[in-house]
Each structure stands twice: as C-alpha cells, then as structure tokens.
Design a protein around this motif. Structure first.
Motif, short mmCIF file in Angstrom:
data_model
loop_
_atom_site.label_atom_id
_atom_site.label_comp_id
_atom_site.label_asym_id
_atom_site.label_seq_id
_atom_site.Cartn_x
_atom_site.Cartn_y
_atom_site.Cartn_z
N MET A 106 79.16 70.65 14.41
CA MET A 106 80.36 69.95 14.87
C MET A 106 81.56 70.86 14.66
N VAL A 107 82.18 71.29 15.75
CA VAL A 107 83.32 72.19 15.64
C VAL A 107 84.39 71.76 16.61
N ALA A 108 85.64 71.90 16.22
CA ALA A 108 86.74 71.63 17.12
C ALA A 108 87.01 72.88 17.94
N SER A 109 87.75 72.73 19.03
CA SER A 109 88.14 73.87 19.84
C SER A 109 88.85 74.90 18.99
N THR A 110 88.41 76.17 19.10
CA THR A 110 89.04 77.24 18.32
C THR A 110 90.50 77.36 18.65
N ARG A 111 90.84 77.23 19.94
CA ARG A 111 92.23 77.33 20.34
C ARG A 111 93.06 76.26 19.65
N ASP A 125 72.59 56.79 22.23
CA ASP A 125 72.37 57.64 21.06
C ASP A 125 73.41 58.76 20.98
N HIS A 126 73.76 59.34 22.11
CA HIS A 126 74.77 60.39 22.12
C HIS A 126 76.12 59.83 21.72
N GLY A 127 76.43 58.63 22.20
CA GLY A 127 77.70 57.99 21.85
C GLY A 127 77.79 57.68 20.37
N GLN A 128 76.68 57.28 19.77
CA GLN A 128 76.68 57.02 18.33
C GLN A 128 76.94 58.31 17.55
N ALA A 129 76.35 59.41 18.01
CA ALA A 129 76.61 60.70 17.36
C ALA A 129 78.07 61.11 17.54
N GLN A 130 78.62 60.85 18.72
CA GLN A 130 80.04 61.15 18.95
C GLN A 130 80.93 60.33 18.02
N ALA A 131 80.60 59.05 17.86
CA ALA A 131 81.40 58.19 16.99
C ALA A 131 81.41 58.71 15.56
N ALA A 132 80.23 59.07 15.05
CA ALA A 132 80.14 59.61 13.69
C ALA A 132 80.92 60.91 13.57
N ALA A 133 80.81 61.75 14.60
CA ALA A 133 81.48 63.05 14.56
C ALA A 133 83.00 62.92 14.59
N VAL A 134 83.52 62.04 15.46
CA VAL A 134 84.97 61.93 15.57
C VAL A 134 85.56 61.26 14.33
N ALA A 135 84.84 60.31 13.74
CA ALA A 135 85.32 59.69 12.50
C ALA A 135 85.38 60.71 11.38
N ASP A 136 84.35 61.54 11.27
CA ASP A 136 84.35 62.58 10.25
C ASP A 136 85.46 63.59 10.50
N TYR A 137 85.63 63.95 11.75
CA TYR A 137 86.64 64.94 12.15
C TYR A 137 88.05 64.48 11.76
N THR A 148 88.96 67.27 21.12
CA THR A 148 87.55 66.93 21.24
C THR A 148 86.74 67.62 20.15
N VAL A 149 85.62 67.01 19.84
CA VAL A 149 84.72 67.53 18.82
C VAL A 149 83.37 67.80 19.48
N SER A 150 82.85 69.00 19.31
CA SER A 150 81.55 69.35 19.87
C SER A 150 80.45 68.97 18.89
#
Length: 214
Positions: free
Chosen positions: A1-6, A49-61, A209-211
């Motif tokens: 999980m990484v944010a945009s480098t820019r 399933d992808h949306g659940q992973a996105q939710a976890a990632a954005v909350a952590d981010y 956005t979070v990858s």
C-alpha cells in the motif's frame, strides 16, 4: 500500500499535514456495480472483495497521518462498510447520500444516451425520471458541510460518501457551483481534505489515492 510519490513529496515539502483540524472526505470502496461500469446511485450494494481491501487501506492511510475524532457516513451499505474500517462509531447522515439517477440506476455508463449526459453537464436542474438533480443534491450537501464546519474547526472529522456529494463538498470549499462536477474525477476510496482558516473552508488536497500491493 503506497501513496502517489508525487503527492508524498508535495506533502513533505509543503507541510500539508501540519494543519490542526481537517474535514476528510472519503469515497467508498468498490462494489460489483462499480466493477461492472454501472450507474449505481441509490442501489444499495455491499463492497466486493477489492472494495473491502480499499476500505481497510484508506482507513489505515488516513489514520497513519492524523488522529480521527469522528466518522460520519451516508446510510448506503457501501459507505457504511467503508466507514466501519476506521474502527470508530459511525454517525449516519442522509444528506451524504449519492445522487439518485432514477430510471438510469443500474444502467451501464456506455448505454446512457449521449443527450442525457449532455443535459446533466449543461443543466444542474436536470432531473431524470424518478431521480434527483445535481442542484438538489448540492443544497443538501452544502447544508451538511455548513453544519460540520464548526465541528471540523476543532476536530478531525471523516465523512464517507459518494462521488457526487464529494464533488459538491469540494465546490462548496472552493466557493463555486456544482457545475464543476463534470470537470473533475474522483477514484474509488479517494480522499479529499478541507481545512478551515479564519472560519473559511480551504480545499487542501483532492483525489488522494492509495494503491494496493500484494
């Protein structure tokens, strides 16, 4: 999980994280309708399933950078499930509901007649059959933003919503009309931040956005 480098470089150089309090707008994660390219509107689907992973990632981010004091959400399941990933009590506010597309809900984007898209772009008062206009959505979202402004001036408040209400909130912060909705893009699980200086909203970031990495 990484944010945009820019974006990371901009934050580091400009110190955007140094603002005391902020209103954090989060778009929900992906649903089966999103994945299929359908106009979703008020269709009340669960995250896939992808949306659940996105939710976890954005909350952590978000929570790696700031302490979240409160979470507000649209009542639709995809928003509620994204909001629950923050691990805090969720306050429900119907003013953050997605635009109702009426007779076009569940229709593939590519099958909506071009003249209908044109009317949406040119006329904020255009209302599809059994649906809602952007102008009507804008009234309720601006009311919600105004109510949150004082609170967000002393707390970090996360609002989990949908693409059209988030664009309306961005327009409110910029002091422009909801007509900008067709001139900007928000990804699923994207973040926008609004800060308050001298009692006035200021758009700080847009479409963070979070990858997801394996």
């Amino acid at each position: 999980m990484v944010a945009s480098t820019r974006c990371q470089n901009v934050w580091a150089e400009c110190g955007l994280w140094n603002t005391a309090w902020v209103l954090i707008l989060v778009r929900h994660g992906r649903t089966p309708a999103n994945a299929a390219g359908l106009l979703q509107g008020r269709l009340d689907q669960d995250l896939d399933d992808h949306g659940q992973a996105q939710a976890a990632a954005v909350a952590d981010y978000v929570q790696r950078e700031i302490e979240v004091d409160a979470v507000v959400s649209s009542p639709l399941r995809r928003a509620q499930q994204t909001a629950s990933a923050f691990g805090r009590p969720v306050e429900t506010d119907e003013r953050w509901l997605e635009l109702s597309y009426g007779e076009y809900e569940g229709t593939p984007h590519t099958e909506v007649p071009s003249e209908v898209w044109q009317r949406w772009r040119n006329d904020p008062d255009f209302t599809p059959v059994a649906g809602e206009s952007l102008a009507a959505l804008d009234v309720r979202v601006r009311s919600a933003c105004t109510d949150l402004a004082e609170r967000a001036a002393r707390e970090n408040v996360v609002v989990v919503s949908h693409v059209s209400p988030m664009k309306s909130a961005v327009a409110w912060a910029l002091g422009v009309g909801v007509e900008i909705s067709f001139n900007c893009h928000l990804d699923q699980a994207a973040v926008c931040r609004i800060v308050f200086r001298g009692g006035r909203p200021l758009l700080q970031t847009f479409n963070e956005t979070v990858s997801l990495t394996q």
